[in-house]
Design a protein around this motif. Structure first.
Motif, mmCIF file in Angstrom:
data_model
loop_
_atom_site.group_PDB
_atom_site.id
_atom_site.type_symbol
_atom_site.label_atom_id
_atom_site.label_comp_id
_atom_site.label_asym_id
_atom_site.label_seq_id
_atom_site.Cartn_x
_atom_site.Cartn_y
_atom_site.Cartn_z
ATOM 1 N N PRO A 35 0.826 -1.211 0.000
ATOM 2 C CA PRO A 35 0.000 0.000 0.000
ATOM 3 C C PRO A 35 0.860 1.261 0.000
ATOM 4 N N GLY A 36 0.388 2.299 -0.678
ATOM 5 C CA GLY A 36 1.064 3.593 -0.634
ATOM 6 C C GLY A 36 2.039 3.845 -1.758
ATOM 7 N N LEU A 37 2.391 2.823 -2.538
ATOM 8 C CA LEU A 37 3.398 3.030 -3.581
ATOM 9 C C LEU A 37 2.841 3.793 -4.782
ATOM 10 N N ALA A 38 1.526 3.847 -4.918
ATOM 11 C CA ALA A 38 0.940 4.553 -6.063
ATOM 12 C C ALA A 38 1.256 6.036 -6.035
ATOM 13 N N VAL A 39 1.507 6.591 -4.843
ATOM 14 C CA VAL A 39 1.777 8.034 -4.727
ATOM 15 C C VAL A 39 3.255 8.301 -4.427
ATOM 16 N N LEU A 40 4.090 7.285 -4.579
ATOM 17 C CA LEU A 40 5.477 7.383 -4.135
ATOM 18 C C LEU A 40 6.250 8.513 -4.797
ATOM 19 N N ASP A 41 5.920 8.847 -6.042
ATOM 20 C CA ASP A 41 6.680 9.867 -6.766
ATOM 21 C C ASP A 41 6.133 11.278 -6.581
ATOM 22 N N GLU A 42 5.091 11.437 -5.786
ATOM 23 C CA GLU A 42 4.562 12.776 -5.533
ATOM 24 C C GLU A 42 5.474 13.534 -4.577
ATOM 25 N N ASN A 43 5.459 14.857 -4.694
ATOM 26 C CA ASN A 43 6.250 15.709 -3.809
ATOM 27 C C ASN A 43 5.375 16.263 -2.690
#
Length: 340
Positions: A35-43
């Motif tokens: 869970p949570g990796l979908a937004v990993l590249d957000e700042n």
């Protein structure tokens, strides 16, 4: 600020770990259930600490077979850990760099993690990491990584490879310590310590850094504090489920239909999502009951009968059986131990 970011970490280290796992041959599908990796590249976000720990589990075998801590930090570049990286190179000395990085450790870590920097009697400086993960299966790997990460960052700031005076690790010595001697550049490695740490020589800590910039250091000090406070925690689906489950308790023992409705899904879909997360409705309800029982026993004078009714047990005997199953002893022992 600690309350705002409690239970979260900066995504920077998790990004680096994912890259290391993939570079070592990890099948990307192994990350699909994290869970949570979908937004990993957000700042400007912080992800659940549980996400980072789960990534440690997934990458541990391939990454450590490919070189472990050294392999991870080979992929590191200045800025890979956000503003925290730059606190090292612009400080006046490495001693200053370690102290300011410890003050802003939450910029990359959970508030429960602490980087403790102390001056030793002999003049050297020790940086030790303490975190609440001793029982985590990958704790030895994380404990090995932190001193090496600090060695990499301090060496880059100094403009030369540093040789630590000593490294302490919490686990037992491996059958072959040569890999660790090569990793840290010293044979003075102590095992079964209270927590991992690395000690640097006095001369290394006090020497002026080649890129010291007091004005920029002050700016980055403020930036580290403000960016952490302003970061937006991004909860994974399981975190949202836990929040709804906890809030549903206010109106009595929560039901599957009730919680599913609050999450805008059918009970069957909720059960499927929980299975995908490696848990079940029954297990989650059991953990919730255990947490509530533990708190009520420690922090109130309510009778066992009253607690049983509040938490949804049929009677006090059912509650006593559950407590014995959870702890191996009765409620009196928990109450006697006082608040957690």
């Amino acid at each position: 600020m600690a309350d705002t970011v409690k239970g979260t970490v900066s995504p920077h280290l998790t990004r680096l770990l994912v890259r290391a796992g993939l570079a070592a041959g990890l099948d990307r599908s192994r990350l699909a259930g994290v869970p949570g990796l979908a937004v990993l590249d957000e700042n400007g976000i912080r992800i659940p600490t549980a996400t980072c720990l789960r990534v440690w589990e997934v990458i541990s075998s391939p990454a450590w077979e490919a070189g472990g801590s050294k392999r991870v930090m080979e992929l590191w570049r200045p800025g890979s850990l956000g503003v925290w990286d730059y606190l090292f190179s612009v400080s006046g000395s490495l001693g200053d760099a370690l102290r300011v990085s410890s003050r802003h450790f939450t910029a990359i870590a959970d508030p429960a993690d602490r980087l403790l920097v102390t001056r030793d009697d002999g003049g050297g400086t020790t940086a030790g990491w303490q975190g609440p993960y001793r029982d985590h299966p990958e704790y030895p790997m994380i404990a090995e990584f932190v001193p090496y990460m600090l060695l990499t960052l301090t060496s880059l700031a100094a403009g030369r490879q540093l040789t630590p005076v000593r490294v302490r690790l919490p686990h037992r010595p491996p059958a072959d310590v040569r890999r660790l001697v090569e990793l840290y550049g010293t044979s003075d490695i102590e095992f079964e310590a209270d927590h991992p740490s690395i000690t640097f020589a006095e001369a290394d800590m006090d020497a002026p850094l080649p890129r010291a910039d007091p004005a920029l250091a002050a700016i980055l000090d403020d930036h580290a504090r403000l960016s952490t406070a302003a970061a937006r925690p991004v909860l994974g689906w399981l975190d949202r489920f836990h929040a709804v489950l906890e809030s549903a308790v206010a109106s009595g023992p929560p039901g599957l239909d009730q919680v599913a409705g609050r999450l805008a899904m059918s009970p069957r879909t909720l059960q499927r999502r929980l299975r995908e997360e490696g848990t079940t409705w029954r297990e989650e309800l059991e953990r919730l009951r255990q947490r509530r029982v533990d708190r009520l026993l420690r922090e109130t004078s309510l009778s066992v009968e009253s607690i049983a009714a509040r938490v949804g047990f049929t009677d006090s005997r059912a509650l006593r059986r559950a407590i014995h199953r959870w702890y191996g002893h009765g409620p009196a022992a928990i109450r006697a131990s006082g608040p957690a």
